[in-house]
Design an enzyme around this catalytic site. Structure first.
Site, PDB file in Angstrom:
ATOM      1  N   HIS A   1       2.905 -11.391  10.616  1.00 20.85           N
ATOM      2  CA  HIS A   1       1.595 -11.809  10.102  1.00 20.85           C
ATOM      3  C   HIS A   1       1.369 -13.317  10.149  1.00 20.85           C
ATOM      4  O   HIS A   1       0.236 -13.768  10.343  1.00 20.85           O
ATOM      5  CB  HIS A   1       1.415 -11.333   8.658  1.00 20.85           C
ATOM      6  CG  HIS A   1       0.977  -9.909   8.535  1.00 20.85           C
ATOM      7  ND1 HIS A   1       1.841  -8.857   8.703  1.00 20.85           N
ATOM      8  CD2 HIS A   1      -0.239  -9.375   8.276  1.00 20.85           C
ATOM      9  CE1 HIS A   1       1.174  -7.725   8.543  1.00 20.85           C
ATOM     10  NE2 HIS A   1      -0.084  -8.001   8.284  1.00 20.85           N
TER      11      HIS A   1
ATOM     12  N   ASP B   1       2.644  -6.360   1.675  1.00 16.13           N
ATOM     13  CA  ASP B   1       1.448  -5.706   2.221  1.00 16.13           C
ATOM     14  C   ASP B   1       1.849  -4.495   3.071  1.00 16.13           C
ATOM     15  O   ASP B   1       1.191  -4.169   4.066  1.00 16.13           O
ATOM     16  CB  ASP B   1       0.603  -6.680   3.050  1.00 16.13           C
ATOM     17  CG  ASP B   1      -0.840  -6.194   3.238  1.00 16.13           C
ATOM     18  OD1 ASP B   1      -1.273  -5.300   2.494  1.00 16.13           O
ATOM     19  OD2 ASP B   1      -1.526  -6.702   4.147  1.00 16.13           O
TER      20      ASP B   1
ATOM     21  N   GLN C   1      -9.226  -2.736   6.683  1.00 20.44           N
ATOM     22  CA  GLN C   1     -10.028  -2.005   5.702  1.00 20.44           C
ATOM     23  C   GLN C   1     -11.149  -1.233   6.412  1.00 20.44           C
ATOM     24  O   GLN C   1     -11.662  -1.658   7.445  1.00 20.44           O
ATOM     25  CB  GLN C   1     -10.619  -2.979   4.678  1.00 20.44           C
ATOM     26  CG  GLN C   1      -9.594  -3.811   3.930  1.00 20.44           C
ATOM     27  CD  GLN C   1      -8.894  -3.050   2.822  1.00 20.44           C
ATOM     28  OE1 GLN C   1      -9.392  -2.062   2.313  1.00 20.44           O
ATOM     29  NE2 GLN C   1      -7.718  -3.531   2.429  1.00 20.44           N
TER      30      GLN C   1
ATOM     31  N   HIS D   1       0.795  -1.231   0.000  1.00 18.76           N
ATOM     32  CA  HIS D   1       0.000   0.000   0.000  1.00 18.76           C
ATOM     33  C   HIS D   1       0.824   1.275   0.000  1.00 18.76           C
ATOM     34  O   HIS D   1       0.366   2.300  -0.509  1.00 18.76           O
ATOM     35  CB  HIS D   1      -0.942   0.002   1.204  1.00 18.76           C
ATOM     36  CG  HIS D   1      -1.948  -1.091   1.160  1.00 18.76           C
ATOM     37  ND1 HIS D   1      -3.121  -1.008   0.448  1.00 18.76           N
ATOM     38  CD2 HIS D   1      -1.942  -2.336   1.712  1.00 18.76           C
ATOM     39  CE1 HIS D   1      -3.799  -2.135   0.577  1.00 18.76           C
ATOM     40  NE2 HIS D   1      -3.092  -2.962   1.329  1.00 18.76           N
TER      41      HIS D   1
ATOM     42  N   ARG E   1     -12.474 -30.104  10.195  1.00 18.79           N
ATOM     43  CA  ARG E   1     -13.853 -30.416   9.801  1.00 18.79           C
ATOM     44  C   ARG E   1     -14.500 -29.289   8.993  1.00 18.79           C
ATOM     45  O   ARG E   1     -15.609 -29.445   8.495  1.00 18.79           O
ATOM     46  CB  ARG E   1     -14.705 -30.722  11.046  1.00 18.79           C
ATOM     47  CG  ARG E   1     -14.445 -32.111  11.614  1.00 18.79           C
ATOM     48  CD  ARG E   1     -15.493 -32.507  12.637  1.00 18.79           C
ATOM     49  NE  ARG E   1     -15.373 -31.721  13.853  1.00 18.79           N
ATOM     50  CZ  ARG E   1     -14.596 -32.035  14.882  1.00 18.79           C
ATOM     51  NH1 ARG E   1     -13.855 -33.136  14.827  1.00 18.79           N
ATOM     52  NH2 ARG E   1     -14.556 -31.271  15.956  1.00 18.79           N
TER      53      ARG E   1
ATOM     54  N   GLY F   1      -1.630  -4.153   7.923  1.00 18.32           N
ATOM     55  CA  GLY F   1      -0.549  -4.186   6.956  1.00 18.32           C
ATOM     56  C   GLY F   1       0.785  -4.392   7.646  1.00 18.32           C
ATOM     57  O   GLY F   1       0.862  -4.651   8.843  1.00 18.32           O
TER      58      GLY F   1
ATOM     59  N   GLU G   1      -7.643  -3.946  -4.015  1.00 21.03           N
ATOM     60  CA  GLU G   1      -7.964  -4.786  -2.863  1.00 21.03           C
ATOM     61  C   GLU G   1      -9.323  -4.452  -2.265  1.00 21.03           C
ATOM     62  O   GLU G   1      -9.979  -5.328  -1.696  1.00 21.03           O
ATOM     63  CB  GLU G   1      -6.878  -4.678  -1.788  1.00 21.03           C
ATOM     64  CG  GLU G   1      -7.065  -5.709  -0.696  1.00 21.03           C
ATOM     65  CD  GLU G   1      -6.035  -5.659   0.413  1.00 21.03           C
ATOM     66  OE1 GLU G   1      -6.055  -6.565   1.261  1.00 21.03           O
ATOM     67  OE2 GLU G   1      -5.213  -4.726   0.435  1.00 21.03           O
TER      68      GLU G   1
END
Length: 375
Positions: free
Chosen positions: A242, A265, A133, A54, A218, A300, A121
């Site tokens: 991250h 990112d 966001q 970004h 599952r 980010g 994005e």
């Protein structure tokens, strides 16, 4: 110019002793310039390609100004990321259109990375998996708004993030799959929905593990769906914050090095000291490279792609050959620019890094000219 005695990263994804010829802005079979650079003991790799970030050095792609884009591109070039595909955020329509239009006619100077695309994005994301966001600007997927943004960009948008569990998402993926690479992103979708999205044409996963359901035995979710589809690729952030190193290694086993793409990112704090910054109109506090919203959400990264690649090798156990491939060839293939960059071959743009055994950059060639050379 000829670079000799280097350990050259070949299109077969191995290092091999050899020499590299450069003619003007391209790699060549021969060079009319007889000058030589002795790169003995150094690795020669293609310039890195970041298809999801970004901003940096106090600027964000969404600023939508020439100064911001040039400053970002100059920083990225200085750290070995010679081709960039910056990402939009979930903001107002006019802000998105402004950022896209600003990129339309960007021409790099001698110190700037090449702008090779835009990663859209936001805003077609799940309100339940927004990450950093902005929830005020989330939209249901809309093919016509994408096309408006694409027109504003001069057809520079290469990637489009879509949450498959949102209203009309599968229809929009089917409509746009031949116009842009659709990516499963910021989603709560289950395995079956992800399988449907991949079948409709979403063959990319945005920052694997982050802003999506975990891999559960599952209820395996989109991670397993992407792994099952051997034509589906996945981004991953290897900043050491991250994604845990064991999870990075697991991802490489699930997808293979041929389908993994290293991204940063990064946001505007990248390249700067700890402090308070902005991302998508929201406050972000960065401490020891960790960027957080006020609610504790990771916002980010503050790490560039070269540092992520180095971390993947030195701290996460990813083979150097795999990490280089995932930061050069794979992203170039993903956004269909492999004819121009991504490998060291005659006819390709002459972007190249020379690295020592510690993976520190000793010299950097940008479009055939030395941005710096410490050999």
């Amino acid at each position: 110019m000829k670079i000799v005695n280097a350990k050259v990263f070949t299109p077969e994804f191995i290092f091999k002793d050899g020499e590299i010829c450069v003619d003007k802005e391209q790699f060549a079979a021969v060079s009319p310039d007889v000058s030589k650079i002795d790169a003995k003991g150094l690795y020669a790799i293609p310039g890195l390609i970041d298809i999801h970030f970004h901003g940096a050095v106090g600027y964000d792609f969404m600023d939508g100004t020439k100064e911001a884009l040039r400053s970002i591109a100059a920083y990225e070039a200085s750290v070995g990321v010679t081709s960039i595909c910056p990402a939009t955020m979930t903001m107002g329509k006019e802000d998105i259109l402004k950022a896209c239009a600003n990129a339309r006619d960007f021409k790099p100077d001698d110190k700037c990375s090449s702008l090779v695309g835009i990663n859209m994005e936001g805003p077609f994301l799940s309100a339940q998996k927004l990450g950093a966001q902005n929830p005020d600007f989330v939209m249901k997927p809309d093919a016509e708004f994408f096309r408006k943004a694409q027109a504003a960009s001069g057809n520079k948008i290469k990637l489009l993030a879509i949450a498959p569990d949102t209203e009309n998402a599968l229809n929009v993926i089917a409509k746009l799959k031949d116009e842009v690479l659709c990516s499963i992103a910021h989603t709560c979708c289950d395995y079956d929905t992800a399988v449907k999205a991949i079948a409709e044409g979403a063959t990319h996963l945005t920052h694997l593990y982050n802003a999506m359901p975990p891999l559960y035995h599952r209820d395996p979710g989109p991670i397993a769906a992407g792994s099952d589809a051997n034509w589906c690729e996945a981004e991953i952030i290897c900043d050491g914050i991250h994604v845990h190193p064991a999870a990075v290694r697991a991802a490489f086993r699930l997808f293979g090095a041929d389908r993994m793409i290293l991204i940063s990112d990064s946001m505007m704090a990248c390249g700067l000291e700890d402090g308070v910054y902005q991302l998508g109109g929201q406050k972000v506090t960065v401490t020891h490279r960790k960027a957080l919203l006020d609610n504790g959400t990771i916002a980010g990264s503050a790490t560039n792609l070269f540092s992520c690649m180095k971390t993947a090798v030195q701290k996460m156990g990813i083979a150097l050959e795999s990490a280089v491939r995932c930061a050069t060839y794979n992203p170039a293939r993903s956004i269909k620019i492999l004819d121009k960059v991504g490998t060291i071959e005659p006819g390709k743009q002459a972007d190249l890094l020379l690295l020592d055994d510690n993976l520190d950059i000793k010299a950097l060639l940008l479009r055939g000219k030395w941005l710096f050379n410490e050999i």
